[in-house]
Design an enzyme around this catalytic site. Structure first.
Site, PDB file in Angstrom:
ATOM      1  N   LYS A 252       0.840  -1.304  -0.123  1.00 45.11           N
ATOM      2  CA  LYS A 252      -0.049   0.028  -0.032  1.00 45.11           C
ATOM      3  C   LYS A 252       0.837   1.181   0.018  1.00 45.11           C
ATOM      4  O   LYS A 252       0.491   2.257  -0.511  1.00 45.11           O
ATOM      5  CB  LYS A 252      -0.729  -0.047   1.301  1.00 45.11           C
ATOM      6  CG  LYS A 252      -1.901  -0.938   1.103  1.00 45.11           C
ATOM      7  CD  LYS A 252      -3.202  -0.474   1.910  1.00 45.11           C
ATOM      8  CE  LYS A 252      -4.316  -1.680   1.769  1.00 45.11           C
ATOM      9  NZ  LYS A 252      -4.180  -2.676   2.601  1.00 45.11           N
ATOM     10  N   ARG A 253       2.237   1.121   0.605  1.00 43.53           N
ATOM     11  CA  ARG A 253       2.787   2.357   0.518  1.00 43.53           C
ATOM     12  C   ARG A 253       3.226   3.018  -0.869  1.00 43.53           C
ATOM     13  O   ARG A 253       3.178   4.241  -0.812  1.00 43.53           O
ATOM     14  CB  ARG A 253       4.404   1.967   1.219  1.00 43.53           C
ATOM     15  CG  ARG A 253       4.291   2.181   2.711  1.00 43.53           C
ATOM     16  CD  ARG A 253       5.883   1.851   3.016  1.00 43.53           C
ATOM     17  NE  ARG A 253       6.339   0.184   2.721  1.00 43.53           N
ATOM     18  CZ  ARG A 253       7.167   0.121   1.789  1.00 43.53           C
ATOM     19  NH1 ARG A 253       7.717   0.997   1.299  1.00 43.53           N
ATOM     20  NH2 ARG A 253       7.392  -1.059   1.494  1.00 43.53           N
TER      21      ARG A 253
END
Ligand code: GLU
Length: 484
Positions: A252-253
Protein backbone atom coordinates in the site's frame (compact mmCIF):
# COMPACT_ATOMS: atom_id res chain seq x y z
CA UNK A 1 0.53 -23.37 -27.33
CA UNK A 2 0.42 -27.12 -27.72
CA UNK A 3 0.89 -29.17 -24.67
CA UNK A 4 3.40 -31.95 -25.33
CA UNK A 5 3.98 -33.14 -21.78
CA UNK A 6 0.35 -33.35 -20.86
CA UNK A 7 -2.15 -35.87 -22.12
CA UNK A 8 -5.04 -34.55 -20.08
CA UNK A 9 -6.12 -30.92 -20.47
CA UNK A 10 -4.46 -28.41 -18.19
CA UNK A 11 -6.53 -27.45 -15.13
CA UNK A 12 -5.38 -24.49 -13.11
CA UNK A 13 -6.97 -22.48 -10.37
CA UNK A 14 -6.78 -19.09 -8.76
CA UNK A 15 -7.21 -19.46 -5.01
CA UNK A 16 -7.50 -16.06 -3.34
CA UNK A 17 -8.23 -15.58 0.35
CA UNK A 18 -11.05 -13.02 0.51
CA UNK A 19 -9.44 -11.01 3.27
CA UNK A 20 -8.66 -8.06 1.01
CA UNK A 21 -9.24 -6.67 -2.47
CA UNK A 22 -7.81 -8.20 -5.60
CA UNK A 23 -4.41 -6.58 -5.50
CA UNK A 24 -1.86 -6.36 -8.26
CA UNK A 25 0.06 -9.44 -7.11
CA UNK A 26 -3.04 -11.60 -6.91
CA UNK A 27 -4.27 -10.34 -10.26
CA UNK A 28 -0.97 -11.29 -11.88
CA UNK A 29 -1.14 -14.77 -10.33
CA UNK A 30 -4.68 -15.15 -11.64
CA UNK A 31 -3.58 -13.89 -15.05
CA UNK A 32 -0.69 -16.34 -15.40
CA UNK A 33 -2.94 -19.25 -14.52
CA UNK A 34 -5.59 -17.93 -16.88
CA UNK A 35 -3.02 -17.66 -19.68
CA UNK A 36 -1.84 -21.20 -19.10
CA UNK A 37 -5.42 -22.45 -19.33
CA UNK A 38 -6.58 -20.33 -22.25
CA UNK A 39 -3.45 -20.93 -24.33
CA UNK A 40 -3.88 -24.70 -24.08
CA UNK A 41 -7.64 -25.11 -24.16
CA UNK A 42 -7.56 -26.02 -20.46
CA UNK A 43 -9.71 -24.94 -17.55
CA UNK A 44 -9.26 -21.93 -15.27
CA UNK A 45 -11.05 -22.55 -11.97
CA UNK A 46 -11.69 -20.26 -9.08
CA UNK A 47 -11.49 -21.30 -5.45
CA UNK A 48 -12.24 -18.83 -2.70
CA UNK A 49 -10.10 -19.75 0.31
CA UNK A 50 -12.49 -18.46 2.94
CA UNK A 51 -11.49 -20.70 5.84
CA UNK A 52 -10.47 -17.70 7.93
CA UNK A 53 -14.10 -16.91 8.61
CA UNK A 54 -13.35 -13.92 10.78
CA UNK A 55 -11.35 -12.10 8.15
CA UNK A 56 -13.19 -13.27 5.02
CA UNK A 57 -16.19 -11.20 4.02
CA UNK A 58 -18.77 -11.47 1.23
CA UNK A 59 -17.82 -7.91 0.19
CA UNK A 60 -14.24 -9.01 -0.40
CA UNK A 61 -15.38 -12.07 -2.34
CA UNK A 62 -17.43 -9.77 -4.54
CA UNK A 63 -14.53 -7.32 -4.88
CA UNK A 64 -12.27 -10.16 -6.06
CA UNK A 65 -14.84 -11.38 -8.58
CA UNK A 66 -15.33 -7.80 -9.79
CA UNK A 67 -11.58 -7.34 -10.16
CA UNK A 68 -11.21 -10.54 -12.19
CA UNK A 69 -14.22 -9.65 -14.32
CA UNK A 70 -12.85 -6.17 -14.99
CA UNK A 71 -9.54 -7.66 -16.14
CA UNK A 72 -11.39 -10.06 -18.40
CA UNK A 73 -10.26 -13.19 -16.55
CA UNK A 74 -13.37 -15.29 -16.92
CA UNK A 75 -13.30 -18.48 -14.91
CA UNK A 76 -14.81 -21.84 -15.78
CA UNK A 77 -17.75 -23.16 -13.76
CA UNK A 78 -18.91 -21.79 -10.45
CA UNK A 79 -16.44 -20.54 -7.84
CA UNK A 80 -15.69 -23.12 -5.17
CA UNK A 81 -15.76 -22.03 -1.54
CA UNK A 82 -13.10 -23.79 0.46
CA UNK A 83 -15.02 -23.58 3.75
CA UNK A 84 -17.65 -25.89 2.26
CA UNK A 85 -15.03 -28.60 1.81
CA UNK A 86 -14.14 -28.82 5.46
CA UNK A 87 -15.56 -32.36 5.91
CA UNK A 88 -13.25 -33.58 3.13
CA UNK A 89 -10.25 -31.92 4.77
CA UNK A 90 -11.01 -33.51 8.11
CA UNK A 91 -11.61 -36.88 6.46
CA UNK A 92 -8.21 -36.65 4.77
CA UNK A 93 -6.53 -35.93 8.11
CA UNK A 94 -8.30 -38.90 9.69
CA UNK A 95 -7.26 -41.08 6.79
CA UNK A 96 -3.63 -40.07 7.32
CA UNK A 97 -4.00 -40.81 11.06
CA UNK A 98 -5.37 -44.26 10.31
CA UNK A 99 -2.57 -44.99 7.91
CA UNK A 100 0.04 -43.88 10.45
CA UNK A 101 1.07 -40.97 8.19
CA UNK A 102 -0.03 -38.42 10.75
CA UNK A 103 -0.24 -38.40 14.52
CA UNK A 104 -1.90 -36.66 17.43
CA UNK A 105 0.28 -34.21 19.29
CA UNK A 106 -0.61 -33.14 22.82
CA UNK A 107 2.25 -30.71 23.37
CA UNK A 108 0.82 -27.53 24.82
CA UNK A 109 1.42 -24.10 23.42
CA UNK A 110 3.48 -23.19 26.50
CA UNK A 111 5.79 -26.17 26.06
CA UNK A 112 6.23 -25.46 22.34
CA UNK A 113 6.84 -21.75 22.94
CA UNK A 114 9.51 -22.56 25.49
CA UNK A 115 11.22 -24.95 23.10
CA UNK A 116 11.07 -22.43 20.32
CA UNK A 117 12.55 -19.75 22.52
CA UNK A 118 15.37 -22.04 23.60
CA UNK A 119 16.18 -22.86 19.99
CA UNK A 120 16.26 -19.17 19.18
CA UNK A 121 18.58 -18.43 22.09
CA UNK A 122 20.89 -21.17 20.92
CA UNK A 123 20.74 -19.86 17.35
CA UNK A 124 19.15 -23.05 16.00
CA UNK A 125 16.27 -23.16 13.53
CA UNK A 126 13.26 -24.38 15.48
CA UNK A 127 11.54 -27.57 14.40
CA UNK A 128 9.04 -29.65 16.32
CA UNK A 129 11.11 -32.27 18.13
CA UNK A 130 8.72 -35.18 17.60
CA UNK A 131 7.82 -35.70 21.28
CA UNK A 132 4.43 -37.14 20.32
CA UNK A 133 5.50 -38.82 17.08
CA UNK A 134 5.66 -42.28 18.56
CA UNK A 135 3.11 -42.32 21.36
CA UNK A 136 1.40 -45.70 21.69
CA UNK A 137 -2.28 -46.23 21.02
CA UNK A 138 -3.26 -46.65 24.69
CA UNK A 139 -1.57 -43.45 25.78
CA UNK A 140 -3.23 -41.52 22.97
CA UNK A 141 -6.59 -43.02 23.87
CA UNK A 142 -6.27 -42.23 27.55
CA UNK A 143 -5.08 -38.65 26.98
CA UNK A 144 -8.02 -38.04 24.66
CA UNK A 145 -10.39 -39.51 27.27
CA UNK A 146 -8.89 -37.23 29.89
CA UNK A 147 -9.91 -34.35 27.64
CA UNK A 148 -6.38 -33.26 26.70
CA UNK A 149 -6.35 -31.03 23.66
CA UNK A 150 -4.42 -32.23 20.62
CA UNK A 151 -3.52 -31.21 17.11
CA UNK A 152 -2.83 -33.55 14.19
CA UNK A 153 0.66 -33.38 12.74
CA UNK A 154 1.91 -34.79 9.49
CA UNK A 155 4.57 -37.46 9.95
CA UNK A 156 7.19 -36.00 7.61
CA UNK A 157 9.62 -38.65 6.34
CA UNK A 158 12.92 -38.33 8.16
CA UNK A 159 14.90 -39.44 5.16
CA UNK A 160 15.07 -38.61 1.49
CA UNK A 161 14.62 -35.47 -0.53
CA UNK A 162 11.50 -33.79 -1.88
CA UNK A 163 12.26 -32.49 -5.31
CA UNK A 164 10.35 -30.60 -7.93
CA UNK A 165 11.17 -29.04 -11.23
CA UNK A 166 9.79 -25.53 -10.97
CA UNK A 167 8.24 -24.19 -14.17
CA UNK A 168 9.77 -20.77 -13.54
CA UNK A 169 13.05 -21.53 -11.83
CA UNK A 170 15.35 -24.49 -11.75
CA UNK A 171 14.94 -27.70 -9.82
CA UNK A 172 14.17 -27.27 -6.14
CA UNK A 173 15.48 -29.91 -3.67
CA UNK A 174 14.52 -29.95 -0.03
CA UNK A 175 15.90 -32.51 2.40
CA UNK A 176 12.94 -34.03 4.22
CA UNK A 177 14.69 -33.88 7.58
CA UNK A 178 14.60 -30.09 7.22
CA UNK A 179 10.80 -30.12 7.06
CA UNK A 180 8.84 -29.93 10.28
CA UNK A 181 6.16 -32.38 11.34
CA UNK A 182 3.73 -29.64 10.45
CA UNK A 183 0.23 -29.33 11.87
CA UNK A 184 -2.60 -30.31 9.54
CA UNK A 185 -5.56 -30.08 11.94
CA UNK A 186 -5.71 -27.54 14.75
CA UNK A 187 -6.90 -28.46 18.25
CA UNK A 188 -10.36 -27.07 17.41
CA UNK A 189 -10.51 -29.55 14.53
CA UNK A 190 -10.06 -26.94 11.82
CA UNK A 191 -7.83 -27.83 8.87
CA UNK A 192 -4.78 -25.71 8.12
CA UNK A 193 -3.99 -24.19 4.74
CA UNK A 194 -1.47 -26.89 3.70
CA UNK A 195 -4.02 -29.67 4.08
CA UNK A 196 -7.03 -27.80 2.71
CA UNK A 197 -5.17 -26.67 -0.38
CA UNK A 198 -3.92 -30.15 -1.26
CA UNK A 199 -7.24 -31.88 -0.64
CA UNK A 200 -9.03 -29.29 -2.77
CA UNK A 201 -6.45 -29.28 -5.54
CA UNK A 202 -6.71 -33.07 -5.70
CA UNK A 203 -10.50 -32.92 -5.82
CA UNK A 204 -10.38 -30.26 -8.53
CA UNK A 205 -7.79 -32.31 -10.46
CA UNK A 206 -5.45 -29.36 -10.70
CA UNK A 207 -2.51 -30.07 -13.00
CA UNK A 208 -0.46 -26.85 -12.70
CA UNK A 209 -0.08 -24.19 -10.03
CA UNK A 210 1.52 -20.85 -10.80
CA UNK A 211 1.86 -18.65 -7.74
CA UNK A 212 4.15 -16.15 -6.02
CA UNK A 213 7.54 -17.24 -4.78
CA UNK A 214 6.41 -16.54 -1.21
CA UNK A 215 4.73 -19.96 -1.47
CA UNK A 216 7.86 -21.84 -2.41
CA UNK A 217 8.43 -23.11 1.13
CA UNK A 218 4.91 -24.56 1.18
CA UNK A 219 5.45 -26.63 -1.92
CA UNK A 220 7.57 -29.48 -0.46
CA UNK A 221 5.03 -29.93 2.34
CA UNK A 222 2.21 -30.00 -0.16
CA UNK A 223 4.02 -32.50 -2.35
CA UNK A 224 4.53 -34.77 0.67
CA UNK A 225 0.82 -34.51 1.46
CA UNK A 226 -0.08 -35.36 -2.13
CA UNK A 227 2.07 -38.46 -1.99
CA UNK A 228 0.74 -39.49 1.42
CA UNK A 229 -2.82 -39.12 0.16
CA UNK A 230 -2.06 -41.18 -2.94
CA UNK A 231 -2.24 -38.24 -5.37
CA UNK A 232 0.00 -37.08 -8.19
CA UNK A 233 1.44 -33.66 -7.39
CA UNK A 234 0.76 -30.97 -9.97
CA UNK A 235 3.52 -29.01 -11.66
CA UNK A 236 4.47 -25.89 -9.74
CA UNK A 237 5.81 -22.56 -10.90
CA UNK A 238 6.80 -19.76 -8.52
CA UNK A 239 7.01 -16.30 -10.01
CA UNK A 240 9.12 -13.54 -8.45
CA UNK A 241 7.21 -11.13 -6.26
CA UNK A 242 6.30 -7.75 -7.66
CA UNK A 243 8.54 -4.98 -6.37
CA UNK A 244 7.93 -1.24 -6.19
CA UNK A 245 10.31 1.21 -7.86
CA UNK A 246 12.26 1.31 -4.56
CA UNK A 247 13.02 -2.42 -4.83
CA UNK A 248 10.75 -3.29 -1.89
CA UNK A 249 7.83 -5.66 -2.10
CA UNK A 250 4.83 -3.87 -3.60
CA UNK A 251 2.47 -2.72 -0.87
CA UNK A 252 0.00 0.00 0.00
CA UNK A 253 2.94 2.31 0.60
CA UNK A 254 3.38 2.39 -3.17
CA UNK A 255 -0.10 3.80 -3.70
CA UNK A 256 -2.94 1.98 -5.38
CA UNK A 257 -2.52 -1.76 -5.32
CA UNK A 258 -6.10 -2.91 -5.78
CA UNK A 259 -6.74 -3.51 -9.47
CA UNK A 260 -10.08 -1.74 -9.35
CA UNK A 261 -8.34 1.40 -8.10
CA UNK A 262 -6.48 1.37 -11.42
CA UNK A 263 -9.80 1.26 -13.20
CA UNK A 264 -10.91 4.31 -11.23
CA UNK A 265 -7.75 6.08 -12.29
CA UNK A 266 -8.52 5.43 -15.93
CA UNK A 267 -6.43 2.40 -16.80
CA UNK A 268 -8.02 0.21 -19.46
CA UNK A 269 -8.45 -3.44 -18.52
CA UNK A 270 -6.58 -4.61 -21.62
CA UNK A 271 -3.69 -2.31 -20.71
CA UNK A 272 -3.56 -3.76 -17.20
CA UNK A 273 -3.70 -7.26 -18.68
CA UNK A 274 -0.83 -6.40 -21.04
CA UNK A 275 1.22 -4.75 -18.31
CA UNK A 276 0.72 -7.49 -15.70
CA UNK A 277 1.54 -10.25 -18.18
CA UNK A 278 4.94 -8.66 -18.71
CA UNK A 279 5.71 -8.59 -14.99
CA UNK A 280 7.55 -11.89 -14.97
CA UNK A 281 6.88 -13.17 -18.44
CA UNK A 282 7.82 -12.23 -21.99
CA UNK A 283 7.20 -13.54 -25.49
CA UNK A 284 10.89 -12.92 -26.18
CA UNK A 285 10.04 -10.83 -29.24
CA UNK A 286 11.02 -7.44 -27.78
CA UNK A 287 7.47 -6.29 -28.02
CA UNK A 288 5.72 -4.58 -25.12
CA UNK A 289 2.34 -3.80 -26.56
CA UNK A 290 -0.17 -6.60 -27.07
CA UNK A 291 -3.87 -7.13 -27.04
CA UNK A 292 -4.98 -9.85 -24.59
CA UNK A 293 -5.69 -12.31 -27.39
CA UNK A 294 -2.16 -11.86 -28.77
CA UNK A 295 -0.74 -12.71 -25.37
CA UNK A 296 -2.90 -15.81 -25.16
CA UNK A 297 -1.69 -16.83 -28.62
CA UNK A 298 1.96 -16.31 -27.71
CA UNK A 299 1.89 -17.63 -24.19
CA UNK A 300 4.51 -20.28 -23.40
CA UNK A 301 5.64 -21.22 -19.87
CA UNK A 302 9.22 -21.01 -21.13
CA UNK A 303 8.69 -17.24 -21.28
CA UNK A 304 8.57 -16.92 -17.49
CA UNK A 305 11.57 -15.14 -16.10
CA UNK A 306 13.03 -15.29 -12.71
CA UNK A 307 14.29 -11.73 -12.38
CA UNK A 308 12.58 -9.23 -10.10
CA UNK A 309 9.37 -7.85 -11.55
CA UNK A 310 9.30 -4.10 -10.93
CA UNK A 311 6.01 -2.26 -10.99
CA UNK A 312 6.81 0.75 -13.12
CA UNK A 313 3.91 3.20 -13.04
CA UNK A 314 5.28 5.16 -16.02
CA UNK A 315 5.36 2.04 -18.11
CA UNK A 316 1.78 1.21 -17.16
CA UNK A 317 0.75 4.68 -18.34
CA UNK A 318 2.71 4.28 -21.54
CA UNK A 319 1.06 0.94 -22.26
CA UNK A 320 -2.31 2.44 -21.35
CA UNK A 321 -1.80 5.37 -23.72
CA UNK A 322 -1.09 2.95 -26.54
CA UNK A 323 -4.21 0.95 -25.78
CA UNK A 324 -6.24 4.17 -25.63
CA UNK A 325 -5.02 5.07 -29.12
CA UNK A 326 -6.25 1.69 -30.39
CA UNK A 327 -9.82 2.17 -29.20
CA UNK A 328 -12.41 2.67 -31.87
CA UNK A 329 -14.43 5.81 -31.37
CA UNK A 330 -17.61 4.03 -30.26
CA UNK A 331 -15.81 2.21 -27.48
CA UNK A 332 -13.87 5.34 -26.56
CA UNK A 333 -17.11 7.27 -26.19
CA UNK A 334 -18.64 4.64 -23.93
CA UNK A 335 -15.47 4.12 -21.94
CA UNK A 336 -14.86 7.75 -21.03
CA UNK A 337 -18.48 8.60 -20.23
CA UNK A 338 -18.41 7.22 -16.65
CA UNK A 339 -15.42 9.43 -15.89
CA UNK A 340 -17.41 12.49 -16.94
CA UNK A 341 -20.31 11.33 -14.80
CA UNK A 342 -18.04 10.79 -11.79
CA UNK A 343 -16.76 14.32 -12.19
CA UNK A 344 -20.24 15.84 -12.45
CA UNK A 345 -19.85 16.54 -16.15
CA UNK A 346 -22.10 13.71 -17.38
CA UNK A 347 -24.95 16.00 -18.41
CA UNK A 348 -22.67 18.40 -20.21
CA UNK A 349 -20.95 15.52 -21.99
CA UNK A 350 -24.27 14.04 -23.12
CA UNK A 351 -25.67 17.43 -24.12
CA UNK A 352 -22.64 18.16 -26.29
CA UNK A 353 -23.90 15.57 -28.77
CA UNK A 354 -22.39 12.66 -30.66
CA UNK A 355 -20.76 14.70 -33.36
CA UNK A 356 -19.00 17.11 -31.05
CA UNK A 357 -17.91 14.35 -28.66
CA UNK A 358 -16.52 12.29 -31.51
CA UNK A 359 -14.39 15.17 -32.77
CA UNK A 360 -13.18 16.19 -29.32
CA UNK A 361 -12.34 12.65 -28.24
CA UNK A 362 -10.50 11.90 -31.47
CA UNK A 363 -8.24 14.90 -30.86
CA UNK A 364 -7.63 14.02 -27.22
CA UNK A 365 -7.13 10.33 -27.95
CA UNK A 366 -3.66 10.96 -29.38
CA UNK A 367 -2.42 12.55 -26.18
CA UNK A 368 -4.15 11.01 -23.19
CA UNK A 369 -2.40 8.47 -20.97
CA UNK A 370 -5.44 7.59 -18.86
CA UNK A 371 -9.18 7.74 -19.32
CA UNK A 372 -9.38 10.08 -16.38
CA UNK A 373 -7.18 12.59 -18.21
CA UNK A 374 -9.93 13.02 -20.80
CA UNK A 375 -11.76 14.79 -17.99
CA UNK A 376 -9.05 16.16 -15.70
CA UNK A 377 -7.08 17.55 -18.63
CA UNK A 378 -9.42 17.57 -21.62
CA UNK A 379 -12.53 19.00 -19.99
CA UNK A 380 -11.91 22.34 -21.75
CA UNK A 381 -13.62 20.84 -24.77
CA UNK A 382 -16.81 20.83 -22.73
CA UNK A 383 -16.44 23.67 -20.23
CA UNK A 384 -14.61 26.99 -20.23
CA UNK A 385 -11.41 26.94 -18.18
CA UNK A 386 -12.00 28.47 -14.78
CA UNK A 387 -8.30 28.99 -14.12
CA UNK A 388 -4.99 28.93 -15.94
CA UNK A 389 -2.29 26.55 -14.75
CA UNK A 390 0.69 28.13 -12.99
CA UNK A 391 3.03 26.89 -15.66
CA UNK A 392 0.83 28.27 -18.43
CA UNK A 393 0.64 31.67 -16.72
CA UNK A 394 4.35 31.86 -16.15
CA UNK A 395 5.35 30.76 -19.60
CA UNK A 396 2.82 32.48 -21.82
CA UNK A 397 0.80 35.11 -19.97
CA UNK A 398 3.63 37.08 -18.40
CA UNK A 399 4.59 39.17 -21.45
CA UNK A 400 2.71 42.54 -21.27
CA UNK A 401 2.13 42.40 -25.05
CA UNK A 402 -0.07 39.31 -24.64
CA UNK A 403 -3.18 41.32 -23.84
CA UNK A 404 -3.00 43.28 -27.06
CA UNK A 405 -2.01 40.21 -29.08
CA UNK A 406 -5.05 38.28 -27.88
CA UNK A 407 -7.33 41.19 -28.73
CA UNK A 408 -5.88 41.28 -32.23
CA UNK A 409 -6.46 37.54 -32.68
CA UNK A 410 -10.02 37.84 -31.41
CA UNK A 411 -10.78 40.54 -33.90
CA UNK A 412 -9.22 38.53 -36.75
CA UNK A 413 -11.20 35.43 -35.80
CA UNK A 414 -14.38 37.42 -35.55
CA UNK A 415 -14.05 38.14 -39.26
CA UNK A 416 -13.24 34.53 -40.13
CA UNK A 417 -16.21 33.35 -42.19
CA UNK A 418 -15.38 29.64 -42.39
CA UNK A 419 -14.31 28.56 -38.93
CA UNK A 420 -12.18 25.57 -39.90
CA UNK A 421 -8.65 24.52 -39.16
CA UNK A 422 -6.82 26.09 -42.12
CA UNK A 423 -8.64 29.45 -42.27
CA UNK A 424 -8.10 29.72 -38.48
CA UNK A 425 -4.42 29.05 -38.98
CA UNK A 426 -4.44 31.67 -41.74
CA UNK A 427 -5.90 34.28 -39.38
CA UNK A 428 -3.28 33.59 -36.73
CA UNK A 429 -0.38 33.71 -39.18
CA UNK A 430 -1.64 36.91 -40.81
CA UNK A 431 -2.10 38.53 -37.41
CA UNK A 432 1.45 37.53 -36.51
CA UNK A 433 2.71 39.21 -39.68
CA UNK A 434 0.76 42.36 -38.99
CA UNK A 435 2.06 42.49 -35.44
CA UNK A 436 5.51 41.59 -36.65
CA UNK A 437 5.95 38.67 -34.26
CA UNK A 438 6.52 34.97 -34.78
CA UNK A 439 3.33 32.87 -34.98
CA UNK A 440 4.42 30.95 -31.86
CA UNK A 441 4.22 34.19 -29.87
CA UNK A 442 0.48 34.13 -30.55
CA UNK A 443 -0.21 30.41 -30.66
CA UNK A 444 0.90 29.65 -27.12
CA UNK A 445 -1.13 32.34 -25.34
CA UNK A 446 -4.17 31.46 -27.46
CA UNK A 447 -3.85 27.87 -26.32
CA UNK A 448 -3.66 28.99 -22.69
CA UNK A 449 -6.70 31.23 -23.14
CA UNK A 450 -8.72 28.40 -24.66
CA UNK A 451 -7.66 25.49 -22.46
CA UNK A 452 -6.04 26.83 -19.31
CA UNK A 453 -2.99 24.69 -20.09
CA UNK A 454 0.24 25.19 -22.01
CA UNK A 455 -0.20 21.93 -23.93
CA UNK A 456 -3.15 20.63 -25.94
CA UNK A 457 -3.89 18.72 -29.11
CA UNK A 458 -3.32 20.58 -32.37
CA UNK A 459 -4.52 24.13 -31.71
CA UNK A 460 -6.20 24.89 -35.04
CA UNK A 461 -8.07 21.57 -35.12
CA UNK A 462 -9.14 22.10 -31.56
CA UNK A 463 -10.40 25.62 -32.27
CA UNK A 464 -12.46 24.35 -35.16
CA UNK A 465 -14.09 21.79 -32.86
CA UNK A 466 -14.69 24.36 -30.11
CA UNK A 467 -16.36 26.71 -32.59
CA UNK A 468 -16.13 30.43 -33.11
CA UNK A 469 -18.41 31.51 -30.30
CA UNK A 470 -16.58 29.52 -27.65
CA UNK A 471 -13.15 30.61 -28.88
CA UNK A 472 -14.12 34.29 -28.88
CA UNK A 473 -15.71 34.05 -25.46
CA UNK A 474 -12.62 32.41 -23.97
CA UNK A 475 -10.27 34.91 -25.61
CA UNK A 476 -12.42 37.67 -24.15
CA UNK A 477 -12.26 36.03 -20.70
CA UNK A 478 -8.46 35.93 -20.98
CA UNK A 479 -8.36 39.61 -21.96
CA UNK A 480 -10.48 40.45 -18.90
CA UNK A 481 -8.15 38.35 -16.76
CA UNK A 482 -5.03 40.04 -18.14
CA UNK A 483 -6.47 43.50 -17.62
CA UNK A 484 -6.82 42.86 -13.89
N1 GLU B 1 -5.07 -18.68 -0.59
C1 GLU B 1 -3.67 -18.75 -0.86
C2 GLU B 1 -3.17 -17.34 -1.12
O1 GLU B 1 -3.97 -16.45 -1.37
C3 GLU B 1 -3.46 -19.66 -2.06
C4 GLU B 1 -2.08 -20.07 -2.23
C5 GLU B 1 -1.92 -21.15 -3.26
O2 GLU B 1 -1.93 -20.83 -4.45
O3 GLU B 1 -1.79 -22.29 -2.89
O4 GLU B 1 -2.02 -17.06 -1.02
Amino acid sequence: MNNPDQLTPIRVRFAPSPTGYLHVGGARTALFNYLLARSTGGKFLLRIEDTDLERSTPEMVQAILDGLTWLGLSWDGEPIFQSENRPAHVAAANHLLEEGKAYRCFCSKEILDAKREKAEQEGRAYRYDGTCRNLNAEEIESRILKGEASVVRFKTPTEGVTRFKDIVRKQVDVTNSEIDDFVILRSDGSPVYQLAVVVDDMAMEITHIIRGEDHISNTPKQILLYLALGGKPPKFGHVPLILGADGKRLSKRHGATSVLAFSERGILPEAMFNFLALLGWSAKDNQEFYQPEEIIARFQPSGFNNTGAVFDEDKLQWVNARHIRQLDIQRLKQTVRPYFIQNDLGDIYDAAGEDFNTKALLLLQEKMRTLLEFVSFGKYFWVDPVAYSDEALERYFSDPATLHNLEAIASGLNDCAVFESSPIEGVIRETAETLNVKAAVLIHPVRVALTGFHVSPSLFDMMAVLGKETCLRRLQNAVVYLKK
